[in-house]
Design a protein around this motif. Structure first.
Motif, PDB file in Angstrom:
ATOM      1  N   SER A 195       0.848  -1.036  -0.041  1.00  0.00           N
ATOM      2  CA  SER A 195      -0.168   0.024  -0.022  1.00  0.00           C
ATOM      3  C   SER A 195       0.725   1.231   0.068  1.00  0.00           C
ATOM      4  CB  SER A 195      -0.891   0.068   1.104  1.00  0.00           C
ATOM      5  OG  SER A 195      -1.774  -0.954   1.276  1.00  0.00           O
ATOM      6  N   GLN A 242      -3.359   6.394  -4.878  1.00  0.00           N
ATOM      7  CA  GLN A 242      -2.871   5.582  -3.773  1.00  0.00           C
ATOM      8  C   GLN A 242      -3.453   4.256  -3.925  1.00  0.00           C
ATOM      9  OE1 GLN A 242      -4.180   7.116   0.038  1.00  0.00           O
ATOM     10  NE2 GLN A 242      -3.211   5.361   0.945  1.00  0.00           N
ATOM     11  N   GLN A 282      -3.844   0.231  -2.752  1.00  0.00           N
ATOM     12  CA  GLN A 282      -3.622  -0.869  -1.711  1.00  0.00           C
ATOM     13  C   GLN A 282      -2.767  -1.994  -2.204  1.00  0.00           C
ATOM     14  OE1 GLN A 282      -4.745  -0.016   1.354  1.00  0.00           O
ATOM     15  NE2 GLN A 282      -5.433   1.675   0.591  1.00  0.00           N
ATOM     16  N   GLN A 309      -3.806  -4.211  -5.412  1.00  0.00           N
ATOM     17  CA  GLN A 309      -4.665  -3.572  -6.638  1.00  0.00           C
ATOM     18  C   GLN A 309      -3.739  -3.126  -7.897  1.00  0.00           C
ATOM     19  OE1 GLN A 309      -6.191  -0.049  -4.510  1.00  0.00           O
ATOM     20  NE2 GLN A 309      -8.236  -1.293  -4.036  1.00  0.00           N
TER      21      GLN A 309
END
Length: 308
Positions: free
Chosen positions: A208, A274, A276, A279
């Motif tokens: 992340s 951003q 995680q 992803q």
């Protein structure tokens, strides 16, 4: 040895007879004295007056002497004795003599440490060290899985710059995900980490973190130009989406019109996302025109890990 009785009586009464004789003589002299400033007294009167005016013998010490002694002790023990001494000390200082000439100079002290090297090379070296420390502090918050540490520096573990391998056709009113990238072999290109899949064109975040992405697409709209007439709604959108859900998650988007006179133009999009851990992101092209568009080979897709 015994004295005769008459001798004893004479010794006792002699002074009294002399006193009486003197008193009587003084009275006679006053009676017979005539006015005048130069009158001389008689011999008897002078003798008696001298005997009467003779100094008295010292008396035995009594209470008067004791009171004088106590007065002296009270004076010595008075409370302002310290102030008087201070005043006396101050007066003593004023009585000191003048100071003499200064003495000879002392020996020289030990040499000091050498001064700093202020050459241009030293300043440049110090600046490089400061820049190195600032860079290390900037990336000190990243976990060890993101940074591979060398002998004296830390390297960014996730970064890529890839090119589209061949042209991709985008039909009218369709949304297409770009695939089939390749890592360029020219100098300046880079591919670090294992998050990018060149075949699918998707970058998967290993942790992340915040990433920076950009896409530069070369769009060929020659077919639309052949019609000779463009509509106001004819446009193309370039998107970088998360999990292929451009409308559900945050995405990077750029809209370009098709009114360019040239056959090929470049659509650009860039920004921060951003992600995680797990992803992925990929590049999409939304053709809102009424003709087919072609994304030429050499279009690029780049990404860089900034920090957690």
């Amino acid at each position: 040895m015994r004295w005769p009785a008459w001798a004893t009586a004479l010794a006792l009464l002699g002074p009294l007879l002399l006193l009486l004789v003197g008193v009587r003589a003084r009275r006679d002299s006053k009676r017979l004295r005539q006015p005048g400033p130069h009158t001389q007294p008689s011999n008897a009167t002078a003798f008696v007056e001298g005997w009467l005016d003779a100094p008295k013998p010292p008396e035995t010490p009594g209470p008067e002497l004791s009171d004088a002694h106590m007065t002296w002790l009270s004076f010595v023990r008075r409370p302002d004795d310290g102030a008087s001494r201070k005043r006396c000390r101050g007066q003593g200082k004023n009585l000191r003599g003048l100071s003499g000439p200064p003495g000879p100079p002392g020996p020289p002290g030990p040499p000091g440490p050498p001064g700093a090297d202020a050459t241009l090379e030293a300043l440049l070296r110090e600046f490089q060290e400061m820049l190195k420390e600032a860079t290390e502090q900037r990336f000190s918050g990243l976990p060890d899985t993101l940074l591979s540490q060398g002998s004296s520096r830390r390297l960014v573990a996730e970064a890529f710059h890839c090119w589209l391998k061949g042209p991709t056709v985008v039909d009218k009113k369709t949304l297409v995900e770009l695939q089939g990238f390749q890592a360029p072999t020219v100098q300046g290109a880079f591919l670090r980490g294992s998050g990018l899949s060149l075949a699918s064109g998707r970058f998967t975040a290993p942790v992340s973190a915040i990433f920076q992405f950009s896409a530069n697409l070369h769009v060929d709209h020659s077919e639309l130009q052949s019609r000779g007439r463009l509509r106001a709604r004819d446009a193309v959108r370039v998107l970088i989406c998360i999990q292929s859900l451009c409308h559900r998650h945050a995405s990077l988007e750029a809209v370009s019109g098709l009114e360019s006179n040239s056959r090929v133009f470049t659509a650009q999009v860039q920004g921060l996302l951003q992600l995680q851990a797990g992803q992925y992101t990929s590049v999409f092209v939304d053709n809102g025109s009424g003709a087919t568009l072609t994304i030429q080979s050499g279009s690029s897709f780049s990404g860089l890990l900034l920090g957690t």
